[in-house]
Design a protein around this motif. Structure first.
Motif, PDB file in Angstrom:
ATOM      1  N   LYS B  85       0.820  -1.204  -0.014  1.00  0.00           N
ATOM      2  CA  LYS B  85      -0.038   0.122   0.018  1.00  0.00           C
ATOM      3  C   LYS B  85       0.815   1.236   0.027  1.00  0.00           C
ATOM      4  O   LYS B  85       0.677   2.249  -0.549  1.00  0.00           O
ATOM      5  CB  LYS B  85      -0.736  -0.009   0.995  1.00  0.00           C
ATOM      6  N   PHE B  88       2.176   1.910  -3.652  1.00  0.00           N
ATOM      7  CA  PHE B  88       1.068   2.178  -4.494  1.00  0.00           C
ATOM      8  C   PHE B  88       0.833   3.404  -4.257  1.00  0.00           C
ATOM      9  O   PHE B  88       0.729   4.228  -5.111  1.00  0.00           O
ATOM     10  CB  PHE B  88      -0.177   1.277  -3.836  1.00  0.00           C
ATOM     11  N   CYS B  89       0.951   4.127  -2.895  1.00  0.00           N
ATOM     12  CA  CYS B  89       0.357   5.313  -2.728  1.00  0.00           C
ATOM     13  C   CYS B  89       1.500   6.163  -3.270  1.00  0.00           C
ATOM     14  O   CYS B  89       1.169   7.470  -3.829  1.00  0.00           O
ATOM     15  CB  CYS B  89       0.164   5.683  -1.202  1.00  0.00           C
ATOM     16  N   ALA B  90       2.899   5.894  -3.026  1.00  0.00           N
ATOM     17  CA  ALA B  90       3.939   6.835  -3.431  1.00  0.00           C
ATOM     18  C   ALA B  90       3.875   7.059  -4.985  1.00  0.00           C
ATOM     19  O   ALA B  90       4.185   7.920  -5.426  1.00  0.00           O
ATOM     20  CB  ALA B  90       5.311   6.141  -2.904  1.00  0.00           C
ATOM     21  N   THR B  91       3.341   5.985  -5.621  1.00  0.00           N
ATOM     22  CA  THR B  91       3.677   5.748  -7.258  1.00  0.00           C
ATOM     23  C   THR B  91       2.315   6.592  -7.481  1.00  0.00           C
ATOM     24  O   THR B  91       2.454   7.476  -8.691  1.00  0.00           O
ATOM     25  CB  THR B  91       3.501   4.357  -7.755  1.00  0.00           C
ATOM     26  N   PHE B  92       1.217   6.444  -7.223  1.00  0.00           N
ATOM     27  CA  PHE B  92      -0.052   7.154  -7.642  1.00  0.00           C
ATOM     28  C   PHE B  92      -0.910   8.050  -7.091  1.00  0.00           C
ATOM     29  O   PHE B  92      -1.962   8.547  -7.379  1.00  0.00           O
ATOM     30  CB  PHE B  92      -1.045   5.680  -7.807  1.00  0.00           C
ATOM     31  N   THR B  93      -0.529   8.789  -5.891  1.00  0.00           N
ATOM     32  CA  THR B  93      -1.064   9.837  -5.315  1.00  0.00           C
ATOM     33  C   THR B  93      -1.630  10.624  -6.102  1.00  0.00           C
ATOM     34  O   THR B  93      -2.960  10.914  -6.112  1.00  0.00           O
ATOM     35  CB  THR B  93      -0.018  10.478  -4.301  1.00  0.00           C
ATOM     36  N   ASP B  94      -0.954  11.575  -6.982  1.00  0.00           N
ATOM     37  CA  ASP B  94      -1.424  12.566  -7.657  1.00  0.00           C
ATOM     38  C   ASP B  94      -2.263  12.080  -8.926  1.00  0.00           C
ATOM     39  O   ASP B  94      -3.083  12.786  -9.437  1.00  0.00           O
ATOM     40  CB  ASP B  94      -0.508  13.452  -8.319  1.00  0.00           C
TER      41      ASP B  94
END
Lengths: 100, 100
Positions: B85, B88-94
DNA sequence: TTTAATATATCGTACATCCGATATGTTGGG
DNA sequence: CCCAACATATCGGATGTACGATATATTAAA
């Protein structure tokens, strides 16, 4: 982006398309940006086939200058990204939402 | 989830792991939940191999009752999900962040 | 100019995802 | 009991993602 309708395949192409929508870049810059986000840099054997696929589908266009090739979205690519983003959000909203 | 370090492969397993962390489910329920989110239901040939992989890695455990098998996370699976998770967040936040 | 660094590109191999088809076991309705 | 519906499971084949190795062209540095 191959998976224009329903599958998990094509997430790299989706990410590349998204990154190019923010700023036109060449292959190495894209690889570095992915490294910044994920902590691991995709190798040439990963990133260039992905770019080739996006080009063949008419989603990105190229501009060569010396040794570098700058990629940017076509209008078709922008449309595809918009749709893909909607699907992505519907699928993963609460994954990002609940913090940790 | 195979791709424990850096790749785009394993997004289905990641999603399944996430869904099971919210509520134990059987294979058909997982498929229906994915359909609800994405608009397309993964076929048995997609979902059961994914569950098998998660089981073989020790991320999910099974409880059979009649014709249904209820899957839930092991503590190892919870740890793996936590790490996945974060990546995933670091990759897709924006991607999710900017609305449309 | 020679060398090193960078950017691009392909190849072979491995694995994840995906579908449709197929098969088995359980359950409930007739 | 028989049959339909459902849940589970595997197979074959196609495609996307991934790496390391390799190759070429351009640019910069020595």
């Amino acid at each position: 982006m191959r998976g224009d309708c329903c599958d998990m395949r094509g997430m790299l192409s989706f990410l590349v398309l998204f990154l190019l929508s923010k700023k036109p870049m060449n292959g190495s810059e894209i690889a570095r940006e992915i490294e910044r986000r994920k902590g691991a840099k995709p190798s040439p054997g990963t990133i260039y086939p992905a770019l080739k696929g996006l080009r063949e589908m008419g989603f990105v266009k190229e501009k060569k200058s010396g040794k570098t090739v700058t990629y940017s979205l076509t209008s078709k690519g922008k449309d595809a990204l918009r749709l893909a983003k909607q699907r992505f959000c519907a699928t993963f909203t609460d994954v990002l939402g609940n913090g940790k």
